[in-house]
Every structure is written in structure tokens, then in C-alpha cells.
Design a protein around this motif. Structure first.
Motif, PDB file in Angstrom:
ATOM      1  N   LEU A 184      17.414  20.482  -1.942  1.00  0.00           N
ATOM      2  CA  LEU A 184      17.940  20.688  -0.583  1.00  0.00           C
ATOM      3  C   LEU A 184      18.318  22.152  -0.376  1.00  0.00           C
ATOM      4  N   ALA A 185      18.946  22.733  -1.402  1.00  0.00           N
ATOM      5  CA  ALA A 185      19.361  24.141  -1.295  1.00  0.00           C
ATOM      6  C   ALA A 185      18.142  25.058  -1.183  1.00  0.00           C
ATOM      7  N   ASP A 186      17.059  24.710  -1.922  1.00  0.00           N
ATOM      8  CA  ASP A 186      15.861  25.565  -1.919  1.00  0.00           C
ATOM      9  C   ASP A 186      14.904  25.205  -0.778  1.00  0.00           C
ATOM     10  N   GLY A 187      15.198  24.124  -0.030  1.00  0.00           N
ATOM     11  CA  GLY A 187      14.317  23.708   1.061  1.00  0.00           C
ATOM     12  C   GLY A 187      12.970  23.183   0.577  1.00  0.00           C
ATOM     13  N   VAL A 188      12.945  22.501  -0.592  1.00  0.00           N
ATOM     14  CA  VAL A 188      11.688  21.948  -1.120  1.00  0.00           C
ATOM     15  C   VAL A 188      11.862  20.460  -1.449  1.00  0.00           C
ATOM     16  N   VAL A 189      10.747  19.848  -1.781  1.00  0.00           N
ATOM     17  CA  VAL A 189      10.772  18.466  -2.270  1.00  0.00           C
ATOM     18  C   VAL A 189      10.044  18.464  -3.613  1.00  0.00           C
ATOM     19  N   LYS A 190      10.576  17.689  -4.571  1.00  0.00           N
ATOM     20  CA  LYS A 190       9.903  17.591  -5.871  1.00  0.00           C
ATOM     21  C   LYS A 190       9.023  16.334  -5.839  1.00  0.00           C
ATOM     22  N   LEU A 191       7.731  16.513  -6.054  1.00  0.00           N
ATOM     23  CA  LEU A 191       6.799  15.375  -6.019  1.00  0.00           C
ATOM     24  C   LEU A 191       6.449  15.005  -7.460  1.00  0.00           C
ATOM     25  N   ALA A 247       8.905  11.075  -4.175  1.00  0.00           N
ATOM     26  CA  ALA A 247       9.353  12.344  -3.573  1.00  0.00           C
ATOM     27  C   ALA A 247      10.851  12.441  -3.818  1.00  0.00           C
ATOM     28  N   ILE A 248      11.225  13.390  -4.648  1.00  0.00           N
ATOM     29  CA  ILE A 248      12.629  13.472  -5.081  1.00  0.00           C
ATOM     30  C   ILE A 248      13.332  14.624  -4.363  1.00  0.00           C
ATOM     31  N   VAL A 249      14.446  14.331  -3.705  1.00  0.00           N
ATOM     32  CA  VAL A 249      15.276  15.381  -3.093  1.00  0.00           C
ATOM     33  C   VAL A 249      16.674  15.311  -3.687  1.00  0.00           C
ATOM     34  N   GLY A 250      16.990  16.317  -4.519  1.00  0.00           N
ATOM     35  CA  GLY A 250      18.349  16.429  -5.067  1.00  0.00           C
ATOM     36  C   GLY A 250      19.050  17.613  -4.409  1.00  0.00           C
ATOM     37  N   GLU A 251      20.278  17.902  -4.911  1.00  0.00           N
ATOM     38  CA  GLU A 251      21.040  19.014  -4.328  1.00  0.00           C
ATOM     39  C   GLU A 251      20.274  20.334  -4.437  1.00  0.00           C
ATOM     40  N   GLU A 256       0.820  -1.213   0.000  1.00  0.00           N
ATOM     41  CA  GLU A 256       0.000   0.000   0.000  1.00  0.00           C
ATOM     42  C   GLU A 256       0.855   1.266   0.000  1.00  0.00           C
ATOM     43  N   THR A 257       2.136   1.102  -0.362  1.00  0.00           N
ATOM     44  CA  THR A 257       3.059   2.241  -0.340  1.00  0.00           C
ATOM     45  C   THR A 257       2.513   3.410  -1.162  1.00  0.00           C
ATOM     46  N   GLN A 258       2.535   4.604  -0.557  1.00  0.00           N
ATOM     47  CA  GLN A 258       2.010   5.783  -1.253  1.00  0.00           C
ATOM     48  C   GLN A 258       3.111   6.554  -1.984  1.00  0.00           C
ATOM     49  N   VAL A 259       4.315   6.493  -1.417  1.00  0.00           N
ATOM     50  CA  VAL A 259       5.373   7.345  -1.988  1.00  0.00           C
ATOM     51  C   VAL A 259       6.743   6.668  -1.820  1.00  0.00           C
ATOM     52  N   LEU A 260       7.557   6.805  -2.874  1.00  0.00           N
ATOM     53  CA  LEU A 260       8.949   6.352  -2.789  1.00  0.00           C
ATOM     54  C   LEU A 260       9.843   7.588  -2.638  1.00  0.00           C
ATOM     55  N   GLU A 310       4.080  14.128 -14.277  1.00  0.00           N
ATOM     56  CA  GLU A 310       4.015  15.538 -13.883  1.00  0.00           C
ATOM     57  C   GLU A 310       4.787  15.738 -12.589  1.00  0.00           C
ATOM     58  N   GLU A 311       5.424  16.915 -12.445  1.00  0.00           N
ATOM     59  CA  GLU A 311       6.174  17.196 -11.236  1.00  0.00           C
ATOM     60  C   GLU A 311       5.763  18.521 -10.629  1.00  0.00           C
ATOM     61  N   VAL A 312       5.687  18.563  -9.293  1.00  0.00           N
ATOM     62  CA  VAL A 312       5.466  19.839  -8.596  1.00  0.00           C
ATOM     63  C   VAL A 312       6.493  19.965  -7.496  1.00  0.00           C
ATOM     64  N   ARG A 313       6.939  21.223  -7.231  1.00  0.00           N
ATOM     65  CA  ARG A 313       7.858  21.465  -6.123  1.00  0.00           C
ATOM     66  C   ARG A 313       7.035  21.940  -4.928  1.00  0.00           C
ATOM     67  N   MET A 314       7.301  21.401  -3.762  1.00  0.00           N
ATOM     68  CA  MET A 314       6.543  21.835  -2.601  1.00  0.00           C
ATOM     69  C   MET A 314       7.431  21.949  -1.371  1.00  0.00           C
TER      70      MET A 314
END
Length: 437
Positions: free
Chosen positions: A419-426, A412-416, A356-360, A433-437
Motif C-alpha cells: 500500500l505504501a509503495d502503491g503496488v500489488v504483489k502477485l 493478489a496480495i496487498v499488505g502495508e 472459474e476464479t482467476q485471482v484471490l 513465484e511472486e512479482v510486484r506490479m
């Protein structure tokens, strides 16, 4: 190479099967709960004497255990007898319960037809002294609800009454000592033609040919209210006290089923006998009707998918003072239904999600394991179902491929940069489709 098998007539369930079974059980249990039942649990082992002599000719199928410390034990054969023992031991006179658990039978396994030595049963029972046929009608409504909801195709619920059957045997000249064995022979009518049933009655069960022929005139009848009325007028049958009681109750039952709006799927069927000894009144069995489509060749022998009835004498057998608690109940044949749904799933090629994993939680560059561990820990603590790959520096493509393979909807993607912008890319795995949050 050593190949390890499970015991004969048992099986392991891989994740996809367990996921399907859970989906099935959820539907059944939610129906039981909708009707106000509480759950109980009883041990898988019972005293041998608790089980012996309750199942008629099937007693030989009970799994007996070796004597352990002076107690002769056996594995439970169904969930009904343990329930009756539970009521008697705890002096409970009134209860609506459900129980989902494994039971054990030393049957010849027919694994293709979903018959095993270890299998699940799902039971719903109403115990207590109530006005006639109201709880019985609710049990039939439950079967109708579950089979409709699971969309198994067309079905019919056959209904009869042990008192009507015994009345038929009595007026046809069967001695009372042979009622139960005659019952188990009549019960085969759904599988073999009348000629074979008749020859077993005469040849093996020692009934006279005349008695067998008279029984044949009755047990081949089926219908609805009209048939009940016809039998109430039957000069011989209406003289039999038991049969008359049974027919009166059957008429009442049909009135209630009419109010529930389900008589279209109900058939009053005089050949229905149900092999078990403990039934005393109404008995019923739900049968799937053969489907004529290309995928279901193997399913033609599916048979009964639910059954039950009234057993007013069973609790009294366990009570030292013989106090009776009337009961009526139904058992849903979850294994048979499971076999059908599984074969359908294979035929349709649909893939069932096993997790039932929602997010990797994923990273696009190297040396970001710490970021993944911190983020996934936050997600878990927030109650979100999350996974990550167990490699220090996995490739992004590999991580997204894992989502595709296991049906995880989001990454949920966290790259450099993130991390620098303090967001996560979903990232939505299916639409990309991708959104930054």
C-alpha cells in the motif's frame, strides 16, 4: 435426522457434476454451431394430444399432468415432436436447428446405467425439401465428430432404413398391421440373442414361425457397400418397391460418407429398428464398443450414445392441411456419455475445478479489509473473476490454502508495504513465484 430425497429417478447435480456437464454440452453445441444450426426453445409442457400416439409402445412412458383449467397437458418426452409442432404452427418449411433441454419419461429408473426420469437431450435437426441423403449424411458426420472429440473410445454407428426393414417384413409374409410391433421386437436384437427375439415374434406378436425364420435370415446381416449391392441383387427383396428405394438411398448415403472419410466407423445393420413410430427412412444409432481395461467394469452396459433418423411425416400430423415437411435429425445421449466420463474422472482421481476464479485478493496483516474491498471491486469492474475470504482478518496461510483447495491460480496480495509503495504483489499459487506490479 430427516433425510430429504429427490423424486424417484431424478437427482441433484453438485458443482463438480455441473462443471463436467457444461464442458460436455459446450463440445456438443460448438459442433452444432459449426454446422450452421440456430437454437430454439419450446415449453416443457405440451398439450397431451400433441404427444400421444407418436412414440409407439413407449406412449405409456409419457408423464401426464393433472387437468389444469380445462387443458390436458403432459411433460415433453423428447425434443423431436415439439420441433415438428413448432414447424407446423409457425408454417416453417426450412430450418436447421439445435435444442438442448430436459425431457421427461416415466421409465423405470436404472440410475447405474445413466437412465433417469428427467434428463437432458441434445438434438440437431434439418427440416426442408432437399436432394436425398445429403442432410442425412451430415447428421452422421456430426455424430462422428462429437464422439471422436469426446474421446470415449471406439464406437460404431449402425445405419438402416425403415423402408428396407418394412420391405423385409413384407417379403417374409408379415401383415402390414404388424410392421410396427415387429420393428420394436427386432430392435431388441442388440441386447438379446436371435432365439429370444424369434420366440417373442411367434409367441407374443403372433407371427408364423416360417415368417420369423425368414426375417432372421435378413436381420442378422450387417456390412457396408458390399452388403447393399448384395441385397440390391436379392431376387425377392429387389422386387419390393419400398426396400428398393431404401437400398438405393442407402447406397447414395454410403457414397457421401465415403467422401466424408468416415465409413470405417459405419455399419449397415439390418437389425437396427429404433422403437419410435415416427421414423420413415434412414435410421441410425451410435454404440460404444466395450473397452477392455481395468477401470471400466461398470460401463459394459452403456449401449447407445446417439441416435436419430428421418421422419418425413411428423410435421404433417400437426398441420391442419397436412402439409409435409421432410426432416432428419440426431439426438446425442448426453446422460450416458456423462456417466462414462464421470466414472473415468473418479477412476483417474483428477479434480475438476467447479469455479472459474482467476485471482484471490489476499492480505498478510490485520486491519486491511478496506484495501481488499477496494482492489476486488476494481478487478470485478475490469471483468476479472476474483474472490476474497469473508473474514475481516484472515491468516495469509489460510487464504493461500483456499487457493490450493479450489484451484485458483493467482493471489493478489496487498499488505502495508505494498500500500505504501502503491503496488500489488502477485503470487503464482503453484510455483510460489511472486512479482510486484
Amino acid at each position: 435426522r430427516l433425510v430429504l430425497h429427490t423424486g424417484q429417478g431424478t437427482r441433484d447435480h453438485p458443482p463438480a457434476q455441473v462443471a463436467l456437464r457444461d464442458r460436455l454440452l459446450r463440445a456438443v453445441v460448438s459442433c452444432f454451431k459449426r454446422h450452421g444450426a440456430a437454437a430454439i426453445d419450446t415449453p416443457v409442457m405440451e398439450l397431451r394430444e400433441t404427444l400421444m400416439g407418436k412414440y409407439g409402445e413407449d406412449t405409456k412412458l409419457i408423464y401426464e399432468l393433472q387437468d389444469q383449467g380445462g387443458e390436458l397437458l403432459a411433460l415433453r418426452y423428447d425434443l423431436t415432436v415439439p420441433f415438428a409442432r413448432y414447424l407446423a404452427m409457425n408454417k416453417v418449411t426450412n430450418m436447421k436447428r439445435y435444442h438442448v433441454a430436459k425431457v421427461y419419461r416415466r421409465d423405470n429408473p436404472a440410475t447405474t446405467r445413466g437412465r433417469y426420469r428427467e434428463f437432458y437431450q441434445c438434438d440437431f435437426d434439418i427440416a426442408g425439401q432437399f436432394d436425398p441423403m445429403i442432410p442425412d449424411a451430415e447428421c452422421l458426420k456430426i455424430v462422428h465428430e462429437i464422439l471422436t472429440e469426446l474421446q470415449l473410445g471406439d464406437f460404431v454407428i449402425k445405419v438402416n432404413d425403415r423402408r428396407i426393414l418394412n420391405g423385409v417384413f413384407a417379403i417374409c409374409g408379415v401383415p402390414e398391421s404388424k410392421f410396427i410391433t415387429a420393428c420394436s421386437t427386432v430392435d431388441k436384437l442388440d441386447k438379446v440373442p436371435w432365439e429370444e427375439v424369434r420366440s417373442e415374434m411367434v409367441g407374443e406378436k403372433g407371427l408364423s414361425p416360417e415368417a420369423a425364420d425368414r426375417i432372421g435370415e435378413y436381420v442378422q446381416l450387417h456390412g457396408g457397400l458390399d452388403l447393399i449391392e448384395q441385397l440390391l441383387q436379392d431376387p425377392k427383396l429387389s422386387q419390393n418397391k419400398l426396400a428398393k428405394e431404401g437400398l438405393g438411398d442407402m447406397k447414395l448415403l454410403f457414397e457421401y460418407l465415403t467422401l466424408f472419410g468416415i465409413t470405417g466407423k459405419i455399419s449397415f445393420d439390418l437389425s437396427l429398428a429404433r422403437g419410435l413410430d415416427y421414423y420413415t427412412g434412414v435410421i441410425f444409432e451410435a454404440v460404444l464398443l466395450q473397452q477392455q481395461n481395468e477401470h471400466v467394469d461398470e460401463l459394459l452396459g452403456v449401449g447407445s450414445v446417439a441416435g436419430g433418423g428421418r421422419y418425413d411425416g411428423l410435421v404433417g400430423m400437426f398441420d391442419p392441411k397436412g402439409r409435409k415437411v421432410p426432416c432428419v435429425g440426431v439426438s446425442i445421449g448426453i446422460e450416458r456419455i456423462f456417466s462414462i466420463l464421470e466414472q473415468r474422472l473418479v477412476a483417474s482421481g483428477e479434480k475438476l475445478r467447479t469455479t472459474e476464479t482467476q485471482v484471490l485478493v489476499a492480505t498478510p496483516q490485520k486491519r486491511l479489509l478496506a484495501a481488499r474491498l477496494k482492489l476486488i471491486s476494481e478487478l470485478w469492474d475490469a471483468g476479472i473473476k476474483a474472490e476474497m475470504l469473508y473474514k475481516k482478518d484472515p491468516k495469509l496461510l489460510k487464504q493461500l490454502q483456499y487457493c490450493e483447495d479450489t484451484g485458483i491460480p493467482l493471489a493478489a496480495i496487498v499488505g502495508e508495504q505494498e500500500l505504501a509503495d502503491g503496488v500489488v504483489k502477485l503470487r503464482d499459487v503453484s510455483t510460489r513465484e511472486e512479482v510486484r506490479m
